[in-house]
Write an enzyme that holds these catalytic residues in place. Structure first.
Site, mmCIF file in Angstrom:
data_model
loop_
_atom_site.group_PDB
_atom_site.id
_atom_site.type_symbol
_atom_site.label_atom_id
_atom_site.label_comp_id
_atom_site.label_asym_id
_atom_site.label_seq_id
_atom_site.Cartn_x
_atom_site.Cartn_y
_atom_site.Cartn_z
ATOM 1 N N SER A 142 -1.706 -50.072 20.328
ATOM 2 C CA SER A 142 -1.229 -49.023 19.416
ATOM 3 C C SER A 142 0.053 -49.538 18.779
ATOM 4 O O SER A 142 0.666 -50.480 19.309
ATOM 5 C CB SER A 142 -0.928 -47.762 20.238
ATOM 6 O OG SER A 142 -0.158 -46.834 19.504
ATOM 7 N N TYR A 155 2.563 -43.139 27.570
ATOM 8 C CA TYR A 155 1.699 -43.801 26.580
ATOM 9 C C TYR A 155 2.371 -45.081 26.060
ATOM 10 O O TYR A 155 1.740 -46.144 25.992
ATOM 11 C CB TYR A 155 1.443 -42.814 25.435
ATOM 12 C CG TYR A 155 0.403 -43.235 24.429
ATOM 13 C CD1 TYR A 155 -0.948 -43.004 24.661
ATOM 14 C CD2 TYR A 155 0.773 -43.837 23.232
ATOM 15 C CE1 TYR A 155 -1.907 -43.365 23.719
ATOM 16 C CE2 TYR A 155 -0.176 -44.203 22.286
ATOM 17 C CZ TYR A 155 -1.507 -43.962 22.532
ATOM 18 O OH TYR A 155 -2.453 -44.320 21.595
#
Ligand code: NAD
Length: 260
Positions: A142, A155
């Site tokens: 990401s 995350y």
């Protein structure tokens, strides 16, 4: 391009993973899909991919928060197709909260699913790739593998971990014709980001489209979402022979987010 190759894509019953699985199947690869969903819907999805792309598509329902389920997924794919040539680690979940309030169980689940599962599948798939002298490992990281954002402690930690894992696996296997790369998407419109769209919409007056514009425009200079198909096309390229010397790198698909 990938006719005769065998691929496994984790977390591929929805969103980006499904986009990648479809893209690899469109190039001729047999594909093992994995994830959660209604069994009848998933059987329809599996059968429709087989019909559309004329390849063998199998389904594994393993919960990849468990290390054993990750090695079973690789073993099942090897049993179904004879080998794993392409491993796409894509499974992921999200939870947002300030660090001091972040639920410990959510931290543990995000680390297990978004990071440890990638280690377990790679560990299980590498020996076969090394024996055959060909492999492609793609990890969906990401932009949050490259930069931070508030309220995403688990995350961001997991995605930075994926980038580190990607580099080590690439270095260890560089001479073996096995590449390992991380794709780093910015905003992609999938069920994973829907709660964040809804939360933003509530802050800006309740309209979902306004919520989307506010969320994407804040950090992504293009002000456009990427699509699962965009990410699938990049994954297919990374599996091609032209990409044999692209390894250990991070490929942002983020509308300029990390250029700022
Ligand atoms: P999604 O929610 O649409 O899909 C997640 C998939 O993972 C589904 O198939 C789901 O069934 C499966 N899954 C969830 N938990 C699982 C578990 N324990 N075991 C097995 N399967 C499980 O999400 P998405 O947006 O497509 O995200 C896919 C990946 O892309 C994730 O790693 C995510 O972090 C990453 N990503 C997404 C975006 C975005 O904007 N959507 C941006 C950057 C990175």
């Amino acid at each position: 391009m990938l006719k005769g190759k065998s691929a496994v894509v984790t977390g591929s019953t929805s969103g980006i993973g499904l986009g990648i699985a479809r893209s690899l199947a469109a190039q001729g690869a047999n594909v093992m899909i994995n994830g959660f969903g209604d069994p009848a819907d998933l059987e329809r999805l599996r059968a429709s991919m087989e019909k559309e792309f004329k390849v063998d598509v199998r389904f594994n329902a393993g919960d990849l928060s468990q290390g054993d389920a990750c090695s079973t997924l690789i073993a099942e794919t090897e049993a179904a197709f004879g080998r794993v040539d392409i491993l796409v680690n894509n499974v992921g979940i999200q939870h947002v909260a300030p660090t001091q309030d972040f639920p410990v169980a959510k931290w543990d689940a995000i680390l297990a699913i978004n990071l440890s599962s990638y280690f377990h599948t790679i560990r299980a798939a590498l020996p076969g790739m090394q024996a055959r002298g060909w492999g492609r490992i793609i990890n969906t990281a990401s932009v949050h593998g490259l930069v931070g954002s508030i309220h995403k402690a688990a995350y961001v930690a997991a995605k930075h971990g994926v980038v580190g894992l990607t580099k080590v696996v690439a270095l260890e296997n560089a001479e073996a014709n096995i590449t390992c790369n991380a794709i780093c998407p910015g905003w992609v419109k999938t069920p994973l980001v829907q709660p964040q769209i809804e939360a933003r919409a509530a802050l800006v007056g309740g309209n979902l489209l306004d919520g989307e514009r506010s969320l994407v425009g804040e950090k992504q200079p293009s002000k456009r979402f990427s699509t699962p198909e965009d990410i699938g096309a990049l994954a297919a390229f990374l599996c091609s022979e032209a990409a044999h010397n692209i390894t250990g790198t991070t490929l942002p698909v983020d509308g300029g987010w990390t250029a700022q």
